[in-house]
Design a protein around this motif. Structure first.
Motif, PDB file in Angstrom:
ATOM      1  N   UNK A 244       9.599  -3.111 -19.124  1.00 32.25           N
ATOM      2  CA  UNK A 244       9.825  -2.486 -17.828  1.00 32.25           C
ATOM      3  C   UNK A 244       9.427  -1.027 -17.957  1.00 32.25           C
ATOM      4  N   UNK A 245       8.288  -0.677 -17.362  1.00 30.58           N
ATOM      5  CA  UNK A 245       7.810   0.704 -17.413  1.00 30.58           C
ATOM      6  C   UNK A 245       8.519   1.456 -16.286  1.00 30.58           C
ATOM      7  N   UNK A 246       9.464   2.286 -16.638  1.00 28.17           N
ATOM      8  CA  UNK A 246      10.346   2.884 -15.631  1.00 28.17           C
ATOM      9  C   UNK A 246       9.796   4.201 -15.092  1.00 28.17           C
ATOM     10  N   UNK A 247       8.564   4.170 -14.656  1.00 30.14           N
ATOM     11  CA  UNK A 247       7.983   5.315 -13.957  1.00 30.14           C
ATOM     12  C   UNK A 247       6.795   4.817 -13.151  1.00 30.14           C
ATOM     13  N   UNK A 248       6.414   5.511 -12.082  1.00 31.07           N
ATOM     14  CA  UNK A 248       5.267   5.069 -11.281  1.00 31.07           C
ATOM     15  C   UNK A 248       3.962   5.299 -12.032  1.00 31.07           C
ATOM     16  N   UNK A 249       3.202   4.232 -12.223  1.00 30.85           N
ATOM     17  CA  UNK A 249       1.926   4.340 -12.937  1.00 30.85           C
ATOM     18  C   UNK A 249       0.756   3.797 -12.120  1.00 30.85           C
TER      19      UNK A 249
ATOM     20  N   UNK B  49       0.840  -1.198   0.000  1.00 32.65           N
ATOM     21  CA  UNK B  49       0.000   0.000   0.000  1.00 32.65           C
ATOM     22  C   UNK B  49       0.880   1.255   0.000  1.00 32.65           C
ATOM     23  N   UNK B  50       0.395   2.283  -0.679  1.00 36.22           N
ATOM     24  CA  UNK B  50       1.047   3.604  -0.700  1.00 36.22           C
ATOM     25  C   UNK B  50       2.481   3.547  -1.219  1.00 36.22           C
ATOM     26  N   UNK B  51       2.734   2.652  -2.131  1.00 37.82           N
ATOM     27  CA  UNK B  51       4.024   2.603  -2.812  1.00 37.82           C
ATOM     28  C   UNK B  51       3.851   3.082  -4.252  1.00 37.82           C
ATOM     29  N   UNK B  52       4.912   3.626  -4.828  1.00 37.19           N
ATOM     30  CA  UNK B  52       4.894   4.061  -6.226  1.00 37.19           C
ATOM     31  C   UNK B  52       5.222   2.850  -7.093  1.00 37.19           C
ATOM     32  N   UNK B  53       4.203   2.307  -7.748  1.00 34.74           N
ATOM     33  CA  UNK B  53       4.328   1.014  -8.416  1.00 34.74           C
ATOM     34  C   UNK B  53       4.394   1.150  -9.930  1.00 34.74           C
ATOM     35  N   UNK B  54       5.014   0.154 -10.542  1.00 33.75           N
ATOM     36  CA  UNK B  54       5.060   0.084 -11.996  1.00 33.75           C
ATOM     37  C   UNK B  54       4.823  -1.360 -12.430  1.00 33.75           C
ATOM     38  N   UNK B  55       5.006  -1.629 -13.719  1.00 32.01           N
ATOM     39  CA  UNK B  55       4.803  -2.958 -14.277  1.00 32.01           C
ATOM     40  C   UNK B  55       6.067  -3.421 -14.991  1.00 32.01           C
ATOM     41  N   UNK B  56       6.350  -4.710 -14.864  1.00 27.62           N
ATOM     42  CA  UNK B  56       7.504  -5.291 -15.555  1.00 27.62           C
ATOM     43  C   UNK B  56       7.225  -6.767 -15.803  1.00 27.62           C
ATOM     44  N   UNK B  57       7.831  -7.302 -16.848  1.00 25.17           N
ATOM     45  CA  UNK B  57       7.657  -8.718 -17.152  1.00 25.17           C
ATOM     46  C   UNK B  57       7.875  -8.962 -18.625  1.00 25.17           C
TER      47      UNK B  57
END
Length: 469
Positions: free
Chosen positions: A148-153, A124-132
């Protein structure tokens, strides 16, 4: 083997670079491949015949998420032993559902599954992204592409304490209802791409195309990153990951604050130890084959085609034993030895009562040997004695860990592999805190200490085995 502070920090920073480039098992394997290729290893394919000779250095992958690498001793002949270090490439995380498109209360959201035994409140309350990885269609070919999406989305927002007054006492999120990350607001999404608002809380239409299973903004983001059209996206396996990079921490620069220490630390150290052990003349005199086996899916039981419970390792060892007598593989097994390397629980200063009094392992004090009478770990008196002798020769510090009798004990690939193959096995791991949190903590010393122990194992195991009565 002594280490200077500068040497410890150099090794730790190199490991941080590895972790920051490895947000998913697919990226882990890609980074391991890069390290091996730079050290003169060549890639093999499972689907082709091999012709293995002494001093060959090779690797193969399965599913792009498991990798096995080996270096053949100069004196190896079929029937000789294998010196093996096993670890895993996966970590607990959230994974995007096959149909992730979720709309709730004016928010566009992404449905996720819980992978492994994560401490989910830390997400919770983390700046998350997607990778795989994304499987794309290029003409008549299906291609594996890394993303690897290198920004918080994405964000999983906490409920404020004003609406849940007992938040600090009873917060226990429902993993299906409360663990859904926010991608965008429906209002801004409509302004951005002109798409109509979804009707109702969820889009429950029969979705036929892959791109229709997910939020249009998410599909566009993926396609833009990979420079493909939406109809080229066949499927994907995407993990959520924290965008905050791993870092050196503590007032004395003695800690590593990082995601995925369990178990990228051992995957990295096994790789570097194998590569470094091939320098000089040591490999030329080795009668064994040195291997690292980095498996996917350990966090969920290892029962997959690319997991430690598969036949992959056995098939590789059988192929490496080919060319000898009809029983060369069976002759090799009792001469072999496997180090199952997975992180261990350092004593927690705020919960010391959770640890067995005589086995409280600490940071900076070396790799821990894991014991469990109920075979949750594969260590025996013999396998422990062999590693102690190896460590003594290179002055590598060791600790010992046993869980309390009134506490559950986790397990590793060690018991799985030793039971499947009959190879004498030891379970070890570097000490850390916050295991299975989105942000974990260990000491800078662990990287160099673990690498040195693993390198010593590759170099000294055959002679230690030969000295056994």
């Amino acid at each position: 083997m002594t280490s200077t502070k500068d040497g410890v920090l150099v090794a730790a920073k190199q490991f941080l670079n590895f972790v920051n480039k490895s947000p998913s098992p697919f990226h882990v394997v890609q980074e391991v491949k890069a390290l091996l290729l730079s050290s003169g290893f060549k890639e093999l394919s499972e689907t082709e015949p091999w012709s293995i000779k002494p001093l060959d250095k090779c690797f193969l992958t399965r599913n792009h998420s498991t990798i096995i690498a080996f270096a053949v001793g100069g004196k190896f002949k079929p029937g000789n032993g294998f010196s093996i270090i096993g670890a895993h490439t996966d970590s607990p995380c959230l994974k995007v559902k096959p149909r992730s498109k979720t709309d709730k209360s004016g928010y566009q959201m992404v449905g996720v599954q819980c992978y492994g035994g994560g401490i989910w409140h830390t997400w919770f309350d983390r700046d998350l992204t997607l990778a795989g990885r994304v499987i794309t269609k290029n003409g008549d070919k299906l291609e594996h592409r890394l993303l690897n999406v290198e920004k918080p989305i994405l964000k999983i927002p906490n409920i404020c304490i004003h609406l849940m007054r007992d938040h600090n006492e009873k917060f226990s999120p429902n993993k299906e209802s409360h663990l859904i990350p926010v991608l965008a607001t429906a209002v801004q999404a409509e302004l951005q791409d002109g798409s109509p608002k979804p009707s109702g809380e969820n889009n429950k239409d029969a979705l036929k195309e892959e791109k229709d299973k997910h939020q249009p903004l998410l599909v566009k983001l993926i396609c833009d990153k990979l420079n493909i059209q939406p109809d080229q996206m066949m499927d994907f396996e995407l993990c959520l990951a924290d965008t905050q990079p791993a870092a050196i921490g503590g007032v004395l620069d003695e800690f590593i604050f990082s995601p995925r220490l369990d178990n990228l630390l051992n995957a990295y150290c096994a790789t570097t130890a194998l590569a470094e052990s091939c320098n000089g003349n040591g490999l030329a005199a080795d009668p064994n084959i040195r291997l690292i086996c980095l498996f996917d899916n350990e966090e969920v039981g290892s029962e997959s085609a690319q997991g430690a419970a598969s036949t992959l390792q056995e098939l590789v060892l059988r192929r490496l034993s080919a060319g000898g007598t009809s029983t060369a593989f069976e002759e090799a097994i009792p001469k072999s030895y496997m180090v199952s390397a997975d992180q261990a629980h350092a004593v927690h200063p705020n919960y010391p009562e959770k640890h067995e009094d005589n086995h409280k392992i600490g940071l900076h004090k070396g790799v821990a040997v894991k014991f469990n009478a109920n075979q949750r770990y594969a260590t025996t008196a013999m396998t422990a004695s062999i590693l102690r002798e190896i460590a003594r020769r290179e002055q590598c510090p060791l600790q010992e860990i046993v869980v309390r009798n009134d506490s559950a004990c986790g397990s590793t690939i060690g018991p799985i592999m030793s039971a499947k193959l009959g190879i004498p096995t030891i379970d070890v791991g570097a000490p850390q805190l916050s295991m299975h949190s989105i942000r974990e903590m260990c000491c800078t010393s662990s990287v160099l200490q673990t690498s040195q122990l693993f390198k010593a194992f590759f170099e000294h195991y055959p002679s230690v085995f030969a000295s056994m009565q």
